[in-house]
Write an enzyme that holds these catalytic residues in place. Structure first.
Site, PDB file in Angstrom:
ATOM      1  N   HIS A 156       0.775  -1.308   0.157  1.00  0.00           N
ATOM      2  CA  HIS A 156       0.007  -0.120  -0.197  1.00  0.00           C
ATOM      3  C   HIS A 156       0.989   1.286  -0.212  1.00  0.00           C
ATOM      4  O   HIS A 156       0.531   2.380   0.531  1.00  0.00           O
ATOM      5  CB  HIS A 156      -0.952  -0.030   1.280  1.00  0.00           C
ATOM      6  CG  HIS A 156      -1.753  -1.305   1.504  1.00  0.00           C
ATOM      7  ND1 HIS A 156      -2.787  -1.561   0.878  1.00  0.00           N
ATOM      8  CD2 HIS A 156      -1.237  -2.456   2.196  1.00  0.00           C
ATOM      9  CE1 HIS A 156      -3.208  -2.739   1.195  1.00  0.00           C
ATOM     10  NE2 HIS A 156      -2.361  -3.293   2.199  1.00  0.00           N
ATOM     11  N   SER A 277      13.987  22.065 -16.147  1.00  0.00           N
ATOM     12  CA  SER A 277      12.843  22.899 -16.217  1.00  0.00           C
ATOM     13  C   SER A 277      13.219  24.151 -16.934  1.00  0.00           C
ATOM     14  O   SER A 277      14.323  24.638 -16.776  1.00  0.00           O
ATOM     15  CB  SER A 277      12.213  23.051 -15.006  1.00  0.00           C
ATOM     16  OG  SER A 277      11.347  24.186 -14.944  1.00  0.00           O
ATOM     17  N   LYS A 283      15.400  22.227 -10.723  1.00  0.00           N
ATOM     18  CA  LYS A 283      14.744  20.987 -11.145  1.00  0.00           C
ATOM     19  C   LYS A 283      15.800  19.971 -12.174  1.00  0.00           C
ATOM     20  O   LYS A 283      16.418  20.407 -13.019  1.00  0.00           O
ATOM     21  CB  LYS A 283      13.456  21.257 -12.277  1.00  0.00           C
ATOM     22  CG  LYS A 283      12.389  21.743 -11.121  1.00  0.00           C
ATOM     23  CD  LYS A 283      11.772  20.819 -10.695  1.00  0.00           C
ATOM     24  CE  LYS A 283      10.214  20.820 -11.062  1.00  0.00           C
ATOM     25  NZ  LYS A 283       9.593  19.899 -10.750  1.00  0.00           N
ATOM     26  N   GLU A 290       9.126   8.940 -16.841  1.00  0.00           N
ATOM     27  CA  GLU A 290       7.743   9.538 -17.015  1.00  0.00           C
ATOM     28  C   GLU A 290       7.200   9.164 -18.385  1.00  0.00           C
ATOM     29  O   GLU A 290       6.120   8.603 -18.566  1.00  0.00           O
ATOM     30  CB  GLU A 290       7.577  10.792 -16.756  1.00  0.00           C
ATOM     31  CG  GLU A 290       7.881  11.235 -15.456  1.00  0.00           C
ATOM     32  CD  GLU A 290       7.989  12.673 -14.943  1.00  0.00           C
ATOM     33  OE1 GLU A 290       7.418  13.574 -15.933  1.00  0.00           O
ATOM     34  OE2 GLU A 290       8.240  13.270 -13.968  1.00  0.00           O
TER      35      GLU A 290
END
Ligand code: ARG
Length: 461
Positions: A156, A277, A283, A290
């Site tokens: 979980h 970024s 970043k 992704e």
């Protein structure tokens, strides 16, 4: 451009209808397979006395020349042709004259395209298998080095029990190993040659289908000519297997993205596989992970599309089946790129082992072991579970962990606690005691790693 089938027609094809029907824009990928199939076909025709040796030699030379010319960039695939089959035939006739018109004897584009697509897919199944094997090698190398790299195991997404990086990666080893088994299975089932099925009902020429099949290293010819031209099961199976690979990659990517987050900092993705970024200078984003996760959708899409296309088609060949190509090609390209990039990302990813171990320490991942300790001292498991539960609550209130409590504190919940509790709940002990086959304990893990090494020595597809 004159059509292969122009004889029966008097009117012109509507321009847009022609474009809509044409497939050369995408089936030009089958150029090599088309030539390979035609060479095998005419070789068989000559052996059967259907073509003369001279005719066959001239066709084979012509086809080989065309292949070389296109490969060398000296000849363009003419996209005004309807499909790759028409292009090759027209180019051959232009090059060698009359003999070229005999190439298509005893053949239809229906069995021709069935063959081309099968040859193309067969190569890709092999390639997928090789890429999976490379990924397994990288996973196994990490496993071998991290039998004692402790980390929390989750259920979980909550810290559950301590495990090791080797053990966690071992789960992915199993997944990608099954993916390879699927490749082997698909390869075996699809490896039959449809050529000679004709349009749908075979031909009246005395073709030797066994011979044609053997020329292209098929296990044999297919046994029903209607099925031969209308079967795309192997593509559906392959797309399903590719979808499963993507599902596995996507889960792995999801974990890497979480592990790479500021909150976790378990791993650091190499600069080569991250991007920045445009606005936030701090970043470093896990874009490749992704994107691999995101591309899973389009591979599932290809599977769903082909299943849907095939579901209402009567026997035998129907033009609907031309739709098998673009989406299958896209899925094959996508999975190939994802496997290559993912493997590279994994190979270069760094682990922050202290962060992993610290995280395993402070999440009560040793609570089960503490309960087991009490069981060892004669407490029934259900009671031990309750006692440790109260202890965890106490720790949460005090913002501490079981191993940091004093013996007096421990004894407030149970007088069974003794000095040896500290060793019993130490991270190393908790992991090392898990010795059942498949568990993270060193001995069990080393046995499995040995098996994996043996497995990777096996022959490829
Ligand atoms: N482009 C077609 C396909 O991909 C080739 C077969 C054409 N056969 C036909 N009878 N029109 O399926």
């Amino acid at each position: 451009m004159a059509q292969l089938w122009g004889g029966r027609f008097t009117g012109e094809t509507d321009r847009m209808a022609y474009e809509f029907n044409a497939s050369i824009r995408f089936d030009r990928r089958l150029f090599h397979q088309d030539i390979q199939g035609s060479i095998a076909h005419v070789t068989m025709l000559a052996r059967q006395g259907i073509l003369t040796e001279e005719e066959k030699d001239s066709i084979v030379r012509g086809l080989t020349d065309i292949r070389e010319a296109v490969d060398a960039g000296d000849m363009e695939i003419d996209e005004t042709c309807e499909d790759i089959h028409s292009f090759v035939e027209a180019a051959l006739i232009r090059r060698i004259g009359e003999a070229g018109k005999k190439m298509h004897t005893g053949r239809s584009r229906n069995d021709q395209v069935a063959l081309d697509m099968r040859l193309y897919t067969r190569e890709h199944v092999k390639e997928t298998d090789a890429l999976l094997k490379e990924l397994l090698r990288v996973i196994l190398a990490v496993m071998e080095e991290n039998v004692e790299t402790y980390m929390p195991g989750f259920t979980h997404l909550q810290k559950a029990q301590p495990t090791t990086l080797a053990h966690h990666y071992g789960a992915y080893f199993e997944m990608f190993k099954r993916d390879r088994q699927r490749m082997a299975d698909i390869y075996k089932r699809m490896n039959y040659c449809p050529l000679g099925a004709g349009a749908l009902a075979g031909t009246t020429y005395p073709l030797d289908r066994e011979y044609t099949a053997s020329l292209m290293e098929f296990a044999g010819p297919t046994l029903n000519s209607m099925d031969s031209v209308s079967d795309r099961d192997y593509l559906i199976e392959y797309l399903a297997a590719l979808s499963t690979i993507m599902m596995h990659l996507s889960r792995f990517c999801e974990e890497i993205i979480i592990w790479n987050s500021n909150e976790y900092q378990f791993v650091e993705i190499d600069d080569a596989y991250s991007t920045g970024s445009s606005i936030m200078p701090q970043k470093k984003n896990p874009d490749i992970a992704e994107l691999v996760r995101g591309k899973t959708g389009r591979v599932y899409g290809a599977l769903t599309a082909l299943l849907t296309t095939m579901k209402g088609i009567p026997l035998a060949y129907n033009k609907d089946m031309q739709e098998d190509k673009e989406l299958s090609f896209d899925a094959m390209d996508t999975v190939r790129d994802c496997l290559i990039l993912f493997t590279g990302m994994l190979r270069t990813m760094k682990f922050r082992k202290e962060r992993m171990a610290a995280s395993a320490m402070n999440g009560f991942t040793n609570a089960t072991d503490a309960a087991d300790y009490l069981v060892g001292k004669g407490v029934p498991f259900r009671d031990a579970h309750g006692i440790i539960g109260r202890l965890v609550l106490y720790c949460v209130e005090k913002d501490t962990s079981i191993d940091r409590l004093s013996l007096e504190e421990l004894r407030t919940v149970s007088d069974k606690f003794e000095e040896d509790i500290y060793d019993a709940v130490a991270l190393k002990t908790c992991v090392e005691k898990r010795l059942t086959l498949g568990a993270p304990g060193r001995e069990a893990m080393e046995k499995v790693i040995k098996e994996h090494n043996k497995y990777l020595m096996n022959a490829d597809l």
